[in-house]
Write a protein that holds these residues in place. Structure first.
Motif, mmCIF file in Angstrom:
data_model
loop_
_atom_site.group_PDB
_atom_site.id
_atom_site.type_symbol
_atom_site.label_atom_id
_atom_site.label_comp_id
_atom_site.label_asym_id
_atom_site.label_seq_id
_atom_site.Cartn_x
_atom_site.Cartn_y
_atom_site.Cartn_z
ATOM 1 N N VAL A 1 -2.855 1.901 16.669
ATOM 2 C CA VAL A 1 -3.578 2.263 17.900
ATOM 3 C C VAL A 1 -2.636 3.001 18.853
ATOM 4 C CG1 VAL A 1 -4.729 1.330 19.945
ATOM 5 C CG2 VAL A 1 -5.299 0.423 17.698
ATOM 6 N N GLU A 2 -1.414 2.461 18.991
ATOM 7 C CA GLU A 2 -0.416 3.113 19.851
ATOM 8 C C GLU A 2 -0.089 4.506 19.303
ATOM 9 O OE1 GLU A 2 3.664 1.868 22.171
ATOM 10 O OE2 GLU A 2 3.519 1.275 20.069
ATOM 11 N N ALA A 3 -0.004 4.608 17.977
ATOM 12 C CA ALA A 3 0.292 5.902 17.342
ATOM 13 C C ALA A 3 -0.792 6.920 17.664
ATOM 14 C CB ALA A 3 0.420 5.727 15.831
ATOM 15 N N ALA A 4 -2.062 6.509 17.593
ATOM 16 C CA ALA A 4 -3.180 7.417 17.878
ATOM 17 C C ALA A 4 -3.089 7.952 19.310
ATOM 18 C CB ALA A 4 -4.507 6.703 17.651
ATOM 19 N N THR A 5 -2.742 7.077 20.257
ATOM 20 C CA THR A 5 -2.582 7.485 21.663
ATOM 21 C C THR A 5 -1.424 8.468 21.806
ATOM 22 O OG1 THR A 5 -3.349 5.298 22.324
ATOM 23 C CG2 THR A 5 -2.252 6.593 24.018
#
Length: 199
Positions: A37-41
């Motif tokens: 999720v952090e990577a997508a952001t």
């Protein structure tokens, strides 16, 4: 300059990769994410050229990320310890630029990053051989969905409510899943599917 984002939930490995890649004149690590999720952001934020990601991470897996990025300009390299056929199949379907194992020497990894940017694809040969020798995922999309709910602890009745199918239909699906996976029961079916990377 090749801008790389690293998605890896093991902090030490993430730091080591970042340090190794930043030593190269033509590579810059723009960020490190500890989960999908952090990577997508961070992808939206930093607009990297390439995502170097593990598969099994909290909240969102590397394969889910790769699938979301397959129509984008961001190249994806999977770097994982898991040589599972089901994972490999999903990675190929997500059009990843490379699927590497974590024991890949750093010089090779750097070369694969450069090659990915020129449009080349590379899959660990051992994975291709293993995949060709083993069966593909025998489960349909609906069967996988049902098995995931079983893995979460749902009963046939609860699954029928969630999927708007009759209890009898769900029971038929479950017996078909057990038969396809040659399992003794639904719990063993979940284990077999997970071990093969089909869930």
């Amino acid at each position: 300059m090749i801008k790389v984002l690293i998605a890896e939930d093991q902090g030490i490995l993430s730091s080591a990769l970042s340090m190794i890649l930043n030593l190269e004149d033509d590579i810059e690590v723009v960020g490190t994410a500890k989960d999908g999720v952090e990577a997508a952001t961070m992808i939206s934020q930093f607009q990297p050229d390439l995502l170097l990601t593990d598969i099994e991470m909290p909240n969102k897996t590397g394969l889910e990320l790769a699938d979301e990025l397959k129509e984008s300009s961001v190249k994806v390299i999977i770097l994982t310890t898991f040589a599972r056929d089901g994972y490999f199949e999903k990675a190929v379907n997500a059009k990843v630029a490379a699927y590497l194992l974590k024991d890949t020497p750093s010089e090779e990894l750097i070369n694969h990053i450069r090659s990915a940017m020129t449009g080349k694809t590379y899959y660990e040969p051992a994975l291709i051989t293993g995949y060709m020798n083993n069966q593909k995922n025998p489960l349909s999309q609906k069967e996988q969905e049902i098995l995931l709910l079983i893995a979460e602890g749902d009963t046939s009745k609860e699954i029928s409510g969630k999927l708007y199918l009759s209890d009898g239909t769900i029971r038929n699906y479950i017996s078909e899943i057990i038969s396809k996976l040659e399992a003794k029961n639904r719990i063993e079916a979940v284990t077999i599917a997970k071990d093969n990377g089909w869930l």
